[in-house]
Design a protein around this motif. Structure first.
Motif, PDB file in Angstrom:
ATOM      1  N   UNK A  93       0.851  -1.187   0.000  1.00 56.60           N
ATOM      2  CA  UNK A  93       0.000   0.000   0.000  1.00 56.60           C
ATOM      3  C   UNK A  93       0.887   1.238   0.000  1.00 56.60           C
ATOM      4  N   UNK A  94       0.686   2.104  -0.966  1.00 51.29           N
ATOM      5  CA  UNK A  94       1.444   3.349  -1.050  1.00 51.29           C
ATOM      6  C   UNK A  94       0.924   4.294   0.033  1.00 51.29           C
ATOM      7  N   UNK A  95       1.803   4.835   0.868  1.00 52.53           N
ATOM      8  CA  UNK A  95       1.343   5.716   1.948  1.00 52.53           C
ATOM      9  C   UNK A  95       0.637   6.958   1.413  1.00 52.53           C
ATOM     10  N   UNK A  96      -0.338   7.430   2.159  1.00 49.87           N
ATOM     11  CA  UNK A  96      -1.044   8.650   1.785  1.00 49.87           C
ATOM     12  C   UNK A  96      -0.053   9.808   1.704  1.00 49.87           C
ATOM     13  N   UNK A  97      -0.210  10.627   0.668  1.00 50.20           N
ATOM     14  CA  UNK A  97       0.642  11.790   0.515  1.00 50.20           C
ATOM     15  C   UNK A  97       1.971  11.528  -0.154  1.00 50.20           C
ATOM     16  N   UNK A  98       2.263  10.270  -0.482  1.00 48.73           N
ATOM     17  CA  UNK A  98       3.556   9.976  -1.113  1.00 48.73           C
ATOM     18  C   UNK A  98       3.646  10.623  -2.501  1.00 48.73           C
ATOM     19  N   UNK A  99       2.526  10.632  -3.225  1.00 46.76           N
ATOM     20  CA  UNK A  99       2.528  11.183  -4.574  1.00 46.76           C
ATOM     21  C   UNK A  99       1.474  12.282  -4.703  1.00 46.76           C
ATOM     22  N   UNK A 100       1.604  13.068  -5.774  1.00 47.55           N
ATOM     23  CA  UNK A 100       0.717  14.213  -5.983  1.00 47.55           C
ATOM     24  C   UNK A 100      -0.549  13.780  -6.708  1.00 47.55           C
ATOM     25  N   UNK A 101      -0.404  13.230  -7.906  1.00 50.14           N
ATOM     26  CA  UNK A 101      -1.534  12.771  -8.720  1.00 50.14           C
ATOM     27  C   UNK A 101      -1.174  11.415  -9.323  1.00 50.14           C
ATOM     28  N   UNK A 102      -1.118  10.371  -8.493  1.00 50.16           N
ATOM     29  CA  UNK A 102      -0.633   9.081  -8.999  1.00 50.16           C
ATOM     30  C   UNK A 102      -1.559   8.447 -10.021  1.00 50.16           C
ATOM     31  N   UNK A 103      -0.934   7.829 -11.013  1.00 58.33           N
ATOM     32  CA  UNK A 103      -1.604   6.995 -12.005  1.00 58.33           C
ATOM     33  C   UNK A 103      -0.737   5.748 -12.180  1.00 58.33           C
ATOM     34  N   UNK A 104      -1.289   4.724 -12.800  1.00 61.33           N
ATOM     35  CA  UNK A 104      -0.493   3.511 -13.028  1.00 61.33           C
ATOM     36  C   UNK A 104      -0.611   3.068 -14.473  1.00 61.33           C
ATOM     37  N   UNK A 105       0.385   2.291 -14.900  1.00 60.75           N
ATOM     38  CA  UNK A 105       0.370   1.631 -16.199  1.00 60.75           C
ATOM     39  C   UNK A 105       0.849   0.193 -16.019  1.00 60.75           C
ATOM     40  N   UNK A 106       0.339  -0.721 -16.824  1.00 63.55           N
ATOM     41  CA  UNK A 106       0.771  -2.118 -16.808  1.00 63.55           C
ATOM     42  C   UNK A 106       1.857  -2.313 -17.860  1.00 63.55           C
ATOM     43  N   UNK A 107       2.928  -2.993 -17.476  1.00 63.45           N
ATOM     44  CA  UNK A 107       4.075  -3.144 -18.366  1.00 63.45           C
ATOM     45  C   UNK A 107       4.752  -4.497 -18.164  1.00 63.45           C
ATOM     46  N   UNK A 108       5.559  -4.876 -19.129  1.00 61.05           N
ATOM     47  CA  UNK A 108       6.442  -6.032 -18.996  1.00 61.05           C
ATOM     48  C   UNK A 108       7.811  -5.520 -18.569  1.00 61.05           C
ATOM     49  N   UNK A 109       8.313  -6.042 -17.454  1.00 55.20           N
ATOM     50  CA  UNK A 109       9.613  -5.618 -16.938  1.00 55.20           C
ATOM     51  C   UNK A 109      10.679  -6.631 -17.320  1.00 55.20           C
ATOM     52  N   UNK A 110      11.849  -6.114 -17.674  1.00 56.50           N
ATOM     53  CA  UNK A 110      13.031  -6.927 -17.934  1.00 56.50           C
ATOM     54  C   UNK A 110      14.011  -6.701 -16.780  1.00 56.50           C
ATOM     55  N   UNK A 111      14.543  -7.765 -16.228  1.00 56.35           N
ATOM     56  CA  UNK A 111      15.593  -7.645 -15.212  1.00 56.35           C
ATOM     57  C   UNK A 111      16.857  -8.255 -15.797  1.00 56.35           C
TER      58      UNK A 111
END
Length: 266
Positions: A93-111
């Protein structure tokens, strides 16, 4: 823009991140700014964060879809930097106030398991250097206003690049796969907010192949004397539009056989 302008813009963006108070459009203050100016500001932020004790854990690639490129009148992707304090655990859970106007996107990550660099990097070299691929969520935020209240003008790609490509966080799913085990063009996600489906998409939306997105990044970085390092996370680009994440939002990205990833916002 002058080097002093770049430094001042970077300082203002860092202060906006710290206080949660957005700044105005840089392209309004500097109408003639270009992509070199934007990356110079991003690099100033990079240097400042390293001086604060942060470390680089990877890179994000944005504007990989034709729809987003057309919307911003640009024909190439952009990139930003992932820092160690941007990593969130799957299901956190992202703490309240951590971000200003958060949005998300789904992606494929490479490590990555091996260094990768050079202006002639190939798809085969990307695959050989990849340790594993995983489902991921990128958290976006904007330290610059999205729309100028006076003129009604929206951010341009130069504003976004300056603002570290709107990057704010990354969440990796628990599932790990060899890149060769999936046709990543057909890996997709059903992305939901509070149990309701908001967006769906396929990996092919990312430059027709997410591997090619990493090729692009390695080649671009080589132009600046940089390279991708072992252990780094590469977010290959979103194949959905950004989803708003108000307080209380619970996000789930279901990638089917590829895995899943979740994040919530307090």
């Amino acid at each position: 823009m002058t080097p002093a302008d770049h430094a001042k813009a970077a300082d203002d963006l860092l202060e906006a991140e710290r206080t949660g108070q957005q700044i105005g459009l840089l392209t309004k203050a500097f109408p003639d700014m270009d992509m070199d100016d934007a990356y110079a500001i991003q690099n100033a932020i990079y240097r400042a964060k390293l001086a604060q004790g942060r470390s680089v854990v990877g890179w994000k690639i944005g504007l990989t879809s034709k729809a987003m490129q057309s919307a911003l009148n640009i024909d190439i992707p952009d990139s930003g930097i992932l820092f160690d304090d941007m990593v969130f655990a799957d299901g956190a859970t992202v703490p309240a106030g951590r971000f200003i106007q958060p949005r998300i996107e789904a992606e494929i990550a490479f490590v990555m398991k091996a260094p990768l660099g050079g202006v002639d990097v190939t798809r085969a070299e990307v695959l050989a250097a990849t340790d594993y691929v995983a489902p991921s969520i990128e958290i976006l935020d904007t330290r610059i206003v999205r729309v100028d209240a006076e003129t009604g003008k929206t951010r341009t790609v130069f504003d976004t690049i300056s603002d570290n490509a709107a990057n704010a966080g990354v969440v990796l799913g628990a599932q790990r796969h060899k890149a060769e085990d999936f046709d990543l063009r057909w890996v997709g996600a059903i992305t939901s907010c509070d149990g309701e489906v908001e967006e769906t998409g396929l990996g092919a939306g990312v430059l027709n192949d997410p591997v090619e997105s990493v090729v692009w990044l390695a080649r671009r970085m080589a132009q600046y004397g940089q390279s991708i390092e072992p252990g780094q996370i590469i977010l290959s680009g979103s194949f959905i539009r950004p989803i708003e994440c108000p307080s209380g939002a619970k996000i789930s990205a279901d990638f089917g056989d590829f895995g899943s990833v979740d994040i919530a916002f307090a």
